[in-house]
Design a protein around this motif. Structure first.
Motif, PDB file in Angstrom:
ATOM      1  N   LEU B 112      73.725  56.978  23.125  1.00 52.13           N
ATOM      2  CA  LEU B 112      74.154  58.072  24.005  1.00 52.13           C
ATOM      3  C   LEU B 112      75.653  57.999  24.266  1.00 52.13           C
ATOM      4  O   LEU B 112      76.344  59.022  24.307  1.00 52.13           O
ATOM      5  CB  LEU B 112      73.397  57.996  25.335  1.00 52.13           C
ATOM      6  CG  LEU B 112      72.006  58.614  25.336  1.00 52.13           C
ATOM      7  CD1 LEU B 112      71.290  58.268  26.640  1.00 52.13           C
ATOM      8  CD2 LEU B 112      72.087  60.122  25.157  1.00 52.13           C
ATOM      9  N   ALA B 113      76.164  56.776  24.414  1.00 51.13           N
ATOM     10  CA  ALA B 113      77.582  56.610  24.682  1.00 51.13           C
ATOM     11  C   ALA B 113      78.419  57.146  23.528  1.00 51.13           C
ATOM     12  O   ALA B 113      79.450  57.792  23.727  1.00 51.13           O
ATOM     13  CB  ALA B 113      77.900  55.144  24.943  1.00 51.13           C
ATOM     14  N   THR B 114      77.980  56.891  22.318  1.00 45.34           N
ATOM     15  CA  THR B 114      78.719  57.382  21.149  1.00 45.34           C
ATOM     16  C   THR B 114      78.730  58.908  21.136  1.00 45.34           C
ATOM     17  O   THR B 114      79.761  59.548  20.917  1.00 45.34           O
ATOM     18  CB  THR B 114      78.080  56.839  19.853  1.00 45.34           C
ATOM     19  OG1 THR B 114      78.007  55.418  19.949  1.00 45.34           O
ATOM     20  CG2 THR B 114      78.875  57.241  18.629  1.00 45.34           C
ATOM     21  N   LYS B 115      77.574  59.500  21.438  1.00 43.88           N
ATOM     22  CA  LYS B 115      77.503  60.977  21.488  1.00 43.88           C
ATOM     23  C   LYS B 115      78.419  61.517  22.575  1.00 43.88           C
ATOM     24  O   LYS B 115      79.126  62.507  22.394  1.00 43.88           O
ATOM     25  CB  LYS B 115      76.063  61.410  21.766  1.00 43.88           C
ATOM     26  CG  LYS B 115      75.192  61.364  20.526  1.00 43.88           C
ATOM     27  CD  LYS B 115      73.869  62.055  20.807  1.00 43.88           C
ATOM     28  CE  LYS B 115      72.957  61.951  19.589  1.00 43.88           C
ATOM     29  NZ  LYS B 115      71.543  61.992  19.962  1.00 43.88           N
ATOM     30  N   LYS B 116      78.395  60.827  23.744  1.00 45.72           N
ATOM     31  CA  LYS B 116      79.216  61.313  24.857  1.00 45.72           C
ATOM     32  C   LYS B 116      80.700  61.180  24.528  1.00 45.72           C
ATOM     33  O   LYS B 116      81.495  62.075  24.832  1.00 45.72           O
ATOM     34  CB  LYS B 116      78.894  60.521  26.136  1.00 45.72           C
ATOM     35  CG  LYS B 116      79.653  61.040  27.357  1.00 45.72           C
ATOM     36  CD  LYS B 116      79.233  60.342  28.638  1.00 45.72           C
ATOM     37  CE  LYS B 116      80.128  60.720  29.793  1.00 45.72           C
ATOM     38  NZ  LYS B 116      79.787  60.015  31.031  1.00 45.72           N
ATOM     39  N   VAL B 646      81.937  73.557  24.546  1.00 47.29           N
ATOM     40  CA  VAL B 646      81.700  72.379  23.711  1.00 47.29           C
ATOM     41  C   VAL B 646      80.785  71.385  24.433  1.00 47.29           C
ATOM     42  O   VAL B 646      79.804  70.888  23.881  1.00 47.29           O
ATOM     43  CB  VAL B 646      83.036  71.701  23.345  1.00 47.29           C
ATOM     44  CG1 VAL B 646      82.780  70.383  22.611  1.00 47.29           C
ATOM     45  CG2 VAL B 646      83.883  72.627  22.496  1.00 47.29           C
ATOM     46  N   ALA B 647      81.095  71.169  25.696  1.00 45.06           N
ATOM     47  CA  ALA B 647      80.365  70.142  26.443  1.00 45.06           C
ATOM     48  C   ALA B 647      78.906  70.504  26.611  1.00 45.06           C
ATOM     49  O   ALA B 647      78.030  69.637  26.608  1.00 45.06           O
ATOM     50  CB  ALA B 647      81.021  69.928  27.798  1.00 45.06           C
ATOM     51  N   THR B 648      78.629  71.790  26.770  1.00 41.46           N
ATOM     52  CA  THR B 648      77.243  72.192  27.050  1.00 41.46           C
ATOM     53  C   THR B 648      76.568  72.770  25.809  1.00 41.46           C
ATOM     54  O   THR B 648      75.424  73.206  25.879  1.00 41.46           O
ATOM     55  CB  THR B 648      77.207  73.249  28.176  1.00 41.46           C
ATOM     56  OG1 THR B 648      78.008  74.353  27.768  1.00 41.46           O
ATOM     57  CG2 THR B 648      77.727  72.684  29.473  1.00 41.46           C
ATOM     58  N   GLY B 649      77.286  72.783  24.673  1.00 40.26           N
ATOM     59  CA  GLY B 649      76.769  73.406  23.435  1.00 40.26           C
ATOM     60  C   GLY B 649      75.362  72.961  23.075  1.00 40.26           C
ATOM     61  O   GLY B 649      74.524  73.777  22.689  1.00 40.26           O
ATOM     62  N   ALA B 650      75.111  71.685  23.272  1.00 35.65           N
ATOM     63  CA  ALA B 650      73.817  71.151  22.850  1.00 35.65           C
ATOM     64  C   ALA B 650      72.685  71.601  23.757  1.00 35.65           C
ATOM     65  O   ALA B 650      71.522  71.445  23.410  1.00 35.65           O
ATOM     66  CB  ALA B 650      73.895  69.629  22.828  1.00 35.65           C
ATOM     67  N   TYR B 651      73.033  72.107  24.943  1.00 37.54           N
ATOM     68  CA  TYR B 651      71.968  72.397  25.929  1.00 37.54           C
ATOM     69  C   TYR B 651      71.667  73.879  26.062  1.00 37.54           C
ATOM     70  O   TYR B 651      70.822  74.270  26.827  1.00 37.54           O
ATOM     71  CB  TYR B 651      72.375  71.836  27.295  1.00 37.54           C
ATOM     72  CG  TYR B 651      72.742  70.377  27.227  1.00 37.54           C
ATOM     73  CD1 TYR B 651      71.739  69.407  27.200  1.00 37.54           C
ATOM     74  CD2 TYR B 651      74.066  69.972  27.150  1.00 37.54           C
ATOM     75  CE1 TYR B 651      72.062  68.072  27.111  1.00 37.54           C
ATOM     76  CE2 TYR B 651      74.398  68.644  27.068  1.00 37.54           C
ATOM     77  CZ  TYR B 651      73.395  67.689  27.041  1.00 37.54           C
ATOM     78  OH  TYR B 651      73.715  66.370  26.959  1.00 37.54           O
ATOM     79  N   VAL B 652      72.460  74.765  25.381  1.00 33.94           N
ATOM     80  CA  VAL B 652      72.209  76.208  25.557  1.00 33.94           C
ATOM     81  C   VAL B 652      71.669  76.839  24.282  1.00 33.94           C
ATOM     82  O   VAL B 652      71.711  76.234  23.220  1.00 33.94           O
ATOM     83  CB  VAL B 652      73.469  76.957  26.012  1.00 33.94           C
ATOM     84  CG1 VAL B 652      73.775  76.635  27.451  1.00 33.94           C
ATOM     85  CG2 VAL B 652      74.636  76.644  25.116  1.00 33.94           C
TER      86      VAL B 652
END
Lengths: 135, 652
Positions: B112-116, B646-652
């Motif tokens: 998760l850290a790498t993704k963040k 970008v930050a929320t791209g994965a969640y929408v």
């Protein structure tokens, strides 16, 4: 019991005598406890060696007299060698024994020693028992 | 829009690389739109690391740089300087914080850290793409300093700054400078008499051509910013025409009002018209309107009638002076905790506080240097000191150690023992804190040479028994409960911030802790600065200190002021707020919300106006603006939207 500390007590004849016999004043002791930590006989003592010094500093002669500490002390001088403040505690113990003996108080009561034990004890041990290492 | 961005990922040893898969980050980010170069290195902040950045800018023709490493508060400046050396605008370098915001808090979640870390870097790239070229603003610098407080701390700071050639203004609340230091009988561990210590310095301040002194004065209002503080100083009247007064002191005999003198902490009396203490500078007469009958509804003119030079002037008014300064040193000092806070100790006249005993020990004190107790003037033969009264006692007082009491008790016990050789001093203590040069040796001398008896334990009760004060305590070293029949008891009460320090801190926009001590910018690395640039701390306003520590901190604050003044001009960050005047309706919400008082509403055009030199770029006004008129340079709404996408791209 609450004890009253006053100049009368902390400069009493007893305190003066201890200082006179052992040859140094006692305020240098800052109660670090190293003497008690290294004492090979402390397990058998009712009061630890550092407590004895504290009681002298406060002039509480009776409390010292009530405890067995000064008679358990083997005069091995480990405490004196290790003291960071240069207090020669072995000499203080010696002074306390002397003061007690000068009052004709015996630590060892011959009448209470069984006859058989006396028969087996070397004379030197008898003298030692009375006088510890006192002159 | 920047099109040739380089991304540099720092391992920070294992601080980042131990958690974030930096190799994968490099591999992934190098294909991100707009990125033409990506690499990682063990320490980007090192010389070889910086060289990597410079070489890439040269060889790949980068127009922007994202540094993925520690917090911008650590190294933003470093890397902005690096890109500037290669001819880029420093604001084309942005920091992606993947240490404090990623690897440290997510130590146990490596994937998760790498993704963040990737997301943090990508959002930073999006922000950087829309950055504008900016230049730091030049703001004027007034090379004069204001020192608030004329005690030993303020005096030291003022003398240091003045001797570097800059003007200094001292504002002192009391009629004289010298503070608590001139109340003292002596110092530890050298037992210097205080007049020898203080008098030359006070005289130097009074006559220094670069120092301007306001006594009986307080800072009424302060505005502005580093280099440009506008200060209003309110001076209370003395009601004496100083040009006419010849100090004949006839008035002192006539004044019908008698009250306890503050300087002797109530151990002597003064009149409502009184002369400043002999130890202090300036020496002058003044009337205390709080106790003077004339100012309290009576027709008393006793002093006025006797005065041969007609120097009494009841009509004098407060005056307000305005000064412009570039830097401020806050040296508001301390008070000691009132003994009345401890009812079981305090109800007896022969139970006094440490400063009262200083006065009794002082050759110029209420007893003329003879040690006599307050109740009946007898020479006390058995004196008990109680340490930690209020200190290290969260249930009744404060959690902290007041730091100076152990040593001043030892000093007072020594001074007492030398003055009263037949007397005996006892000290009840929990620990003896003698942690500076020569201090431990001093305490040991007190014990061995003066035979001060230290008893380890807190006192439980102090009560009157006829002529004596019984002190009940314990000696935990021997396990004995102890009673001492004392003639005098001295309480080493806690050191607390001086009255009004909190209120002053609010005016200055500097922070105080829960206790009211002023807060430094960083407890280790910036101990004499506040978070407000241009305002510095000296002495016990910050924390309990003894004289040498106070002098060090004051000289430290002064050196900060001098280094500030040694610059030609001041630079200010250009990432400030600005209003779009076409949209702004002048509602004033931004002005009311600004913590730095940087915004005002133009009264004619009804639009917000930002004082760029004061704006810290916090963004509060932008969030508050109901019409979206307020903007911030290099933090535009467009930049935020792109970052959020970008930050929320994965969640929408």
């Amino acid at each position: 019991m609450r004890v009253e500390i006053s100049t009368k007590r902390i400069y009493s004849d007893f305190v003066k005598k201890v200082e006179e016999i052992n040859g140094q004043t006692l305020p240098p002791c800052y109660q670090c406890g190293k003497c008690s930590a290294g004492c090979p006989m402390s397990f058998a003592m009712e009061l630890l060696p550092n407590q004895i010094i504290r009681l002298v500093q406060l002039g509480l002669e009776e409390d010292i007299a009530k405890s067995n500490t000064i008679w358990i002390c083997a005069s091995c001088i480990t405490c004196s060698l290790r003291c960071p403040r240069g207090v020669d505690l072995a000499r203080v113990m010696e002074a306390l024994r002397l003061i007690t003996m000068r009052k004709n108080i015996d630590h060892v009561k011959i009448s209470e020693i069984p006859q058989e034990t006396i028969a087996e004890l070397p004379q030197l041990a008898m003298v030692g028992g009375f006088r510890k290492l006192t002159a | 829009m920047l099109k040739r961005i380089g991304v540099f990922i720092c391992h920070c040893g294992l601080n980042i690389a131990g958690t974030v898969d930096v190799k994968r980050v490099v591999e992934t980010i190098k294909d991100y739109p707009g990125v033409v170069h990506a690499e990682s290195y063990i320490y980007m902040c090192s010389d070889p690391g910086q060289d990597l950045v410079r070489r890439a800018i040269r060889e790949k023709g980068l127009d922007g740089v994202v540094m993925a490493n520690c917090s911008p508060s650590m190294h933003e400046k470093t890397f902005r300087n690096v890109v500037a050396k290669e001819g880029l605008n420093p604001y084309f370098c942005e920091v992606a914080n993947i240490r404090e915001h990623c690897s440290w808090p997510h130590e146990h979640e490596k994937e998760l850290a790498t993704k963040k870390a990737l997301l943090i870097i990508e959002t930073t790239i999006e922000k950087l793409k829309r950055n504008m070229e900016l230049t730091p603003m030049v703001v004027p610098l007034h090379k004069r300093a204001l020192v608030i407080g004329g005690g030993i701390a303020g005096m030291q700071a003022a003398l240091d700054i003045a001797s570097a050639g800059y003007e200094v203004i001292i504002v002192e609340k009391l009629p004289t400078i010298g503070g608590h230091a001139i109340q003292l009988a002596g110092t530890f561990p050298t037992l210097n008499r205080v007049p020898c210590l203080m008098a030359p310095r006070m005289a130097e301040i009074a006559s220094h051509p670069k120092i301007k002194l306001y006594t009986c004065a307080e800072v009424e209002d302060i505005s502005g910013y580093v280099g440009n503080f506008a200060v209003k100083i309110k001076t209370k009247p003395s009601y004496i025409n100083e040009e006419r007064c010849n100090n004949c002191e006839l008035c002192l005999g006539e004044c019908p009002v008698t009250l306890p003198a503050e300087f002797d902490r109530g151990l002597s009396q003064r009149k409502a018209i009184y002369l400043t203490p002999r130890e202090a500078i300036p020496q002058k007469l003044l009337i205390d309107p709080g106790s003077c009958l004339h100012f309290n509804g009576n027709e008393c003119h006793a002093c006025e009638e006797i005065c041969p030079t007609k120097a009494i002037d009841f009509l004098q008014q407060e005056t307000i002076a305005e000064e412009v300064v570039g830097a401020i040193v806050v040296a508001t000092g301390y008070e000691i905790w009132d003994k009345m806070n401890v009812p079981e100790y305090a109800s007896d006249p022969d139970v006094i506080d440490g400063l009262q005993f200083e006065r009794i020990l002082s050759p110029s004190g209420p007893t003329g240097g003879e040690i006599r107790r307050p109740s009946d003037g007898k020479v006390p033969k058995e004196v008990v000191f109680i340490s930690c009264v209020g200190s290290r006692d969260p249930e009744h007082g404060f959690t902290y150690c007041s730091r100076v009491c152990c040593m001043y008790i030892a000093k007072q016990a020594v001074l007492y023992s030398r003055t009263v050789p037949e007397g005996q001093a006892y000290v009840f203590y929990m620990d003896i804190r003698s942690d500076s040069k020569g201090y431990e040796e001093f305490v040991k001398r007190a014990v061995e040479e003066e035979r001060v008896l230290y008893l380890r334990g807190r006192v439980s009760k102090v009560f009157r028994d006829g002529d004596k004060i019984k002190v009940w305590g314990s000696d935990t070293l021997s396990g004995k409960s102890i009673e001492i029949a004392a003639d005098l008891v001295i309480l080493a009460t806690a050191m607390t911030p001086s009255e009004g320090a909190k209120e002053l801190a609010r005016k200055l926009n500097v922070t105080v802790d829960a206790l009211g001590f002023l807060t430094e910018a960083h407890p280790k690395l910036r101990p004499v600065e506040t978070l407000t640039t241009g305002i510095y701390l000296a002495g016990t306003a910050q924390w309990p200190r003894d004289i040498p520590d106070t002098i060090s901190s004051s000289s430290g604050a002064a050196s900060k002021v001098i280094s500030l003044f040694s610059r030609k001009e001041l630079l200010h960050e250009p990432t400030v707020a600005w209003p779009d005047e076409e949209v702004c309706s002048g509602c004033g919400i931004c002005a009311s919300i600004c913590a730095y008082h940087a915004i005002e509403i133009d009264p004619k055009r009804r639009v917000a106006r930002v004082n760029e030199a004061v704006c810290e770029g916090c963004g509060a006004c932008i969030a508050a603006c109901p019409s979206g008129a307020m903007r911030q340079k290099n933090w535009t709404a467009m930049q935020f939207f792109e970052m959020l996408d970008v930050a929320t791209g994965a969640y929408v």
